[in-house]
Design a protein around this motif. Structure first.
Motif, PDB file in Angstrom:
ATOM      1  N   GLY A  71       0.818  -1.196   0.000  1.00 15.39           N
ATOM      2  CA  GLY A  71       0.000   0.000   0.000  1.00 15.39           C
ATOM      3  C   GLY A  71       0.859   1.257   0.000  1.00 15.39           C
ATOM      4  O   GLY A  71       0.592   2.210  -0.744  1.00 15.39           O
ATOM      5  N   HIS A  72       1.906   1.278   0.819  1.00 16.59           N
ATOM      6  CA  HIS A  72       2.820   2.422   0.848  1.00 16.59           C
ATOM      7  C   HIS A  72       3.571   2.563  -0.476  1.00 16.59           C
ATOM      8  O   HIS A  72       3.815   3.682  -0.947  1.00 16.59           O
ATOM      9  CB  HIS A  72       3.815   2.267   1.995  1.00 16.59           C
ATOM     10  CG  HIS A  72       3.244   2.523   3.351  1.00 16.59           C
ATOM     11  ND1 HIS A  72       2.975   3.783   3.831  1.00 16.59           N
ATOM     12  CD2 HIS A  72       2.879   1.667   4.343  1.00 16.59           C
ATOM     13  CE1 HIS A  72       2.493   3.697   5.056  1.00 16.59           C
ATOM     14  NE2 HIS A  72       2.413   2.420   5.382  1.00 16.59           N
ATOM     15  N   MET A  73       3.929   1.448  -1.076  1.00 15.06           N
ATOM     16  CA  MET A  73       4.720   1.482  -2.302  1.00 15.06           C
ATOM     17  C   MET A  73       3.959   2.105  -3.474  1.00 15.06           C
ATOM     18  O   MET A  73       4.564   2.541  -4.450  1.00 15.06           O
ATOM     19  CB  MET A  73       5.188   0.069  -2.665  1.00 15.06           C
ATOM     20  CG  MET A  73       6.250  -0.479  -1.713  1.00 15.06           C
ATOM     21  SD  MET A  73       6.593  -2.249  -1.964  1.00 15.06           S
ATOM     22  CE  MET A  73       7.181  -2.266  -3.647  1.00 15.06           C
ATOM     23  N   LYS A  74       2.637   2.149  -3.375  1.00 13.54           N
ATOM     24  CA  LYS A  74       1.844   2.718  -4.460  1.00 13.54           C
ATOM     25  C   LYS A  74       2.044   4.221  -4.589  1.00 13.54           C
ATOM     26  O   LYS A  74       1.853   4.785  -5.666  1.00 13.54           O
ATOM     27  CB  LYS A  74       0.365   2.399  -4.256  1.00 13.54           C
ATOM     28  CG  LYS A  74       0.024   0.927  -4.448  1.00 13.54           C
ATOM     29  CD  LYS A  74      -1.452   0.670  -4.169  1.00 13.54           C
ATOM     30  CE  LYS A  74      -1.795  -0.807  -4.334  1.00 13.54           C
ATOM     31  NZ  LYS A  74      -3.233  -1.076  -4.015  1.00 13.54           N
ATOM     32  N   TYR A  75       2.395   4.869  -3.483  1.00 12.27           N
ATOM     33  CA  TYR A  75       2.549   6.324  -3.545  1.00 12.27           C
ATOM     34  C   TYR A  75       3.914   6.814  -3.051  1.00 12.27           C
ATOM     35  O   TYR A  75       4.187   8.014  -3.073  1.00 12.27           O
ATOM     36  CB  TYR A  75       1.441   7.024  -2.752  1.00 12.27           C
ATOM     37  CG  TYR A  75       1.406   6.718  -1.280  1.00 12.27           C
ATOM     38  CD1 TYR A  75       2.198   7.446  -0.377  1.00 12.27           C
ATOM     39  CD2 TYR A  75       0.575   5.727  -0.772  1.00 12.27           C
ATOM     40  CE1 TYR A  75       2.167   7.180   0.976  1.00 12.27           C
ATOM     41  CE2 TYR A  75       0.538   5.468   0.581  1.00 12.27           C
ATOM     42  CZ  TYR A  75       1.331   6.189   1.457  1.00 12.27           C
ATOM     43  OH  TYR A  75       1.296   5.918   2.793  1.00 12.27           O
ATOM     44  N   MET A  76       4.787   5.897  -2.620  1.00 14.13           N
ATOM     45  CA  MET A  76       6.130   6.263  -2.196  1.00 14.13           C
ATOM     46  C   MET A  76       7.136   5.839  -3.254  1.00 14.13           C
ATOM     47  O   MET A  76       6.941   4.836  -3.950  1.00 14.13           O
ATOM     48  CB  MET A  76       6.501   5.585  -0.874  1.00 14.13           C
ATOM     49  CG  MET A  76       5.747   6.055   0.334  1.00 14.13           C
ATOM     50  SD  MET A  76       6.246   5.161   1.835  1.00 14.13           S
ATOM     51  CE  MET A  76       7.957   5.663   2.004  1.00 14.13           C
ATOM     52  N   GLU A  77       8.205   6.587  -3.365  1.00  7.25           N
ATOM     53  CA  GLU A  77       9.293   6.206  -4.258  1.00  7.25           C
ATOM     54  C   GLU A  77      10.391   5.555  -3.435  1.00  7.25           C
ATOM     55  O   GLU A  77      10.873   6.135  -2.449  1.00  7.25           O
ATOM     56  CB  GLU A  77       9.837   7.417  -4.999  1.00  7.25           C
ATOM     57  CG  GLU A  77      10.905   7.061  -6.024  1.00  7.25           C
ATOM     58  CD  GLU A  77      11.330   8.246  -6.867  1.00  7.25           C
ATOM     59  OE1 GLU A  77      12.356   8.142  -7.560  1.00  7.25           O
ATOM     60  OE2 GLU A  77      10.635   9.277  -6.812  1.00  7.25           O
ATOM     61  N   GLY A  78      10.782   4.349  -3.831  1.00 10.81           N
ATOM     62  CA  GLY A  78      11.845   3.667  -3.117  1.00 10.81           C
ATOM     63  C   GLY A  78      13.204   4.300  -3.380  1.00 10.81           C
ATOM     64  O   GLY A  78      13.402   4.983  -4.387  1.00 10.81           O
ATOM     65  N   LYS A  79      14.118   4.056  -2.461  1.00 13.10           N
ATOM     66  CA  LYS A  79      15.484   4.548  -2.593  1.00 13.10           C
ATOM     67  C   LYS A  79      16.400   3.371  -2.894  1.00 13.10           C
ATOM     68  O   LYS A  79      16.479   2.418  -2.109  1.00 13.10           O
ATOM     69  CB  LYS A  79      15.934   5.251  -1.319  1.00 13.10           C
ATOM     70  CG  LYS A  79      17.348   5.807  -1.396  1.00 13.10           C
ATOM     71  CD  LYS A  79      17.729   6.529  -0.106  1.00 13.10           C
ATOM     72  CE  LYS A  79      19.149   7.068  -0.189  1.00 13.10           C
ATOM     73  NZ  LYS A  79      19.544   7.767   1.079  1.00 13.10           N
ATOM     74  N   ALA A  80      17.085   3.417  -4.041  1.00 10.79           N
ATOM     75  CA  ALA A  80      17.968   2.319  -4.428  1.00 10.79           C
ATOM     76  C   ALA A  80      19.115   2.186  -3.430  1.00 10.79           C
ATOM     77  O   ALA A  80      19.716   3.180  -3.014  1.00 10.79           O
ATOM     78  CB  ALA A  80      18.510   2.550  -5.830  1.00 10.79           C
ATOM     79  N   GLY A  81      19.374   0.946  -3.045  1.00 12.92           N
ATOM     80  CA  GLY A  81      20.490   0.663  -2.149  1.00 12.92           C
ATOM     81  C   GLY A  81      21.548  -0.152  -2.848  1.00 12.92           C
ATOM     82  O   GLY A  81      21.353  -0.600  -3.994  1.00 12.92           O
ATOM     83  N   PRO A  82      22.690  -0.378  -2.209  1.00 15.30           N
ATOM     84  CA  PRO A  82      23.708  -1.251  -2.787  1.00 15.30           C
ATOM     85  C   PRO A  82      23.129  -2.637  -3.070  1.00 15.30           C
ATOM     86  O   PRO A  82      22.318  -3.147  -2.282  1.00 15.30           O
ATOM     87  CB  PRO A  82      24.778  -1.317  -1.695  1.00 15.30           C
ATOM     88  CG  PRO A  82      24.581  -0.068  -0.888  1.00 15.30           C
ATOM     89  CD  PRO A  82      23.101   0.174  -0.905  1.00 15.30           C
ATOM     90  N   PRO A  83      23.500  -3.257  -4.196  1.00 13.75           N
ATOM     91  CA  PRO A  83      22.977  -4.590  -4.509  1.00 13.75           C
ATOM     92  C   PRO A  83      23.269  -5.598  -3.394  1.00 13.75           C
ATOM     93  O   PRO A  83      24.243  -5.453  -2.643  1.00 13.75           O
ATOM     94  CB  PRO A  83      23.711  -4.963  -5.806  1.00 13.75           C
ATOM     95  CG  PRO A  83      24.100  -3.658  -6.405  1.00 13.75           C
ATOM     96  CD  PRO A  83      24.390  -2.750  -5.247  1.00 13.75           C
ATOM     97  N   LEU A  84      22.424  -6.602  -3.312  1.00 15.44           N
ATOM     98  CA  LEU A  84      22.599  -7.680  -2.342  1.00 15.44           C
ATOM     99  C   LEU A  84      23.389  -8.800  -3.005  1.00 15.44           C
ATOM    100  O   LEU A  84      22.882  -9.453  -3.925  1.00 15.44           O
ATOM    101  CB  LEU A  84      21.235  -8.215  -1.891  1.00 15.44           C
ATOM    102  CG  LEU A  84      20.211  -7.185  -1.411  1.00 15.44           C
ATOM    103  CD1 LEU A  84      18.897  -7.879  -1.069  1.00 15.44           C
ATOM    104  CD2 LEU A  84      20.731  -6.411  -0.220  1.00 15.44           C
ATOM    105  N   PRO A  85      24.628  -9.058  -2.589  1.00 21.40           N
ATOM    106  CA  PRO A  85      25.409 -10.123  -3.224  1.00 21.40           C
ATOM    107  C   PRO A  85      24.742 -11.493  -3.100  1.00 21.40           C
ATOM    108  O   PRO A  85      24.787 -12.301  -4.021  1.00 21.40           O
ATOM    109  CB  PRO A  85      26.743 -10.091  -2.473  1.00 21.40           C
ATOM    110  CG  PRO A  85      26.824  -8.716  -1.885  1.00 21.40           C
ATOM    111  CD  PRO A  85      25.409  -8.345  -1.565  1.00 21.40           C
ATOM    112  N   MET A  86      24.138 -11.746  -1.935  1.00 21.54           N
ATOM    113  CA  MET A  86      23.429 -12.992  -1.653  1.00 21.54           C
ATOM    114  C   MET A  86      22.268 -12.652  -0.727  1.00 21.54           C
ATOM    115  O   MET A  86      22.170 -11.527  -0.235  1.00 21.54           O
ATOM    116  CB  MET A  86      24.345 -14.010  -0.959  1.00 21.54           C
ATOM    117  CG  MET A  86      25.560 -14.440  -1.750  1.00 21.54           C
ATOM    118  SD  MET A  86      26.762 -15.348  -0.717  1.00 21.54           S
ATOM    119  CE  MET A  86      25.804 -16.786  -0.208  1.00 21.54           C
ATOM    120  N   LEU A  87      21.440 -13.643  -0.458  1.00 26.69           N
ATOM    121  CA  LEU A  87      20.414 -13.512   0.567  1.00 26.69           C
ATOM    122  C   LEU A  87      20.861 -14.360   1.757  1.00 26.69           C
ATOM    123  O   LEU A  87      20.434 -15.508   1.929  1.00 26.69           O
ATOM    124  CB  LEU A  87      19.047 -13.937   0.031  1.00 26.69           C
ATOM    125  CG  LEU A  87      18.504 -13.070  -1.109  1.00 26.69           C
ATOM    126  CD1 LEU A  87      17.165 -13.599  -1.595  1.00 26.69           C
ATOM    127  CD2 LEU A  87      18.395 -11.603  -0.693  1.00 26.69           C
TER     128      LEU A  87
END
Length: 205
Positions: A71-87
């Protein structure tokens, strides 16, 4: 040095093997069917277009479920972070994934996972808090609400066509500790372990 799976995970896998054996012996007890309709990326990404790891956009939100996060993502813009090498994140009360925050973090994670051999892949997801994992257009696991560290059941995926498959992980941490780990037992990779860094990629900017 190769990561050694914690003893608790070996105990969990052994326990699951016993559960499956008993279940097959008991008529009427349902066993989850393997996922077999995953779709590889079409077209397959060119090697030159790929960068290591998974791309992630972060949202600073206080939520109790993935539905609230969406619901928040529909009107918020995400902030790109450093890529995740693994999970392979089980960080206690430290910063969540590669974000700069230790609480109230939503993460929209995208990229590709490489299934280099056809055959049966067995996944486990370890999470705290909510998580949803989609591979090749199929949601293979969801634990959508606030919860303490816990493992999924075994998730069995049958792959007939090797290659890169799109992967999307939606995740949030509310407060205190955070965990997001993805394990697999895959053809050509040996016993149950973290999905290795070489199996993840995302499109270069």
């Amino acid at each position: 040095m190769r990561f050694q799976v914690p003893g608790r995970l070996f105990r969990y896998v052994r326990r699951m093997a016993v559960v499956l054996t008993v279940a097959f012996a008991m008529p009427g007890l349902a066993i989850a069917s393997p996922f077999s309709n995953l779709k590889p990326a079409d077209p397959q990404p060119d090697a030159a277009a790929l960068a290591p790891g998974l791309a992630v956009d972060y949202y600073g939100v206080l939520v109790n479920s993935l539905r609230e996060l969406e619901g928040h993502m529909k009107y918020m813009e995400g902030k790109a972070g450093p890529p995740l090498p693994m999970l392979n994140y089980s960080v206690g009360m430290e910063n969540v994934l590669t974000s700069n925050s230790d609480d109230m973090v939503g993460a929209d994670i995208n990229g590709f996972i490489h299934m280099k051999e056809p055959g049966r892949y067995v996944f486990l997801v370890h999470s705290n808090d909510g998580v949803r994992v989609t591979i090749g257009g199929q949601m293979i696991f969801e634990d959508p609400d606030v919860h303490a560290d816990r493992f999924s059941d075994e998730i069995i995926v049958e792959i007939s066509e090797p290659g890169w498959y799109p992967i999307h992980v939606l995740y949030f941490e509310k407060r205190n500790t955070s965990t997001l780990e993805l394990y697999w037992e895959a053809p050509g990779y040996g016993d149950m372990d973290f999905v290795p860094a070489e199996a993840f990629s995302h499109l270069r900017e």
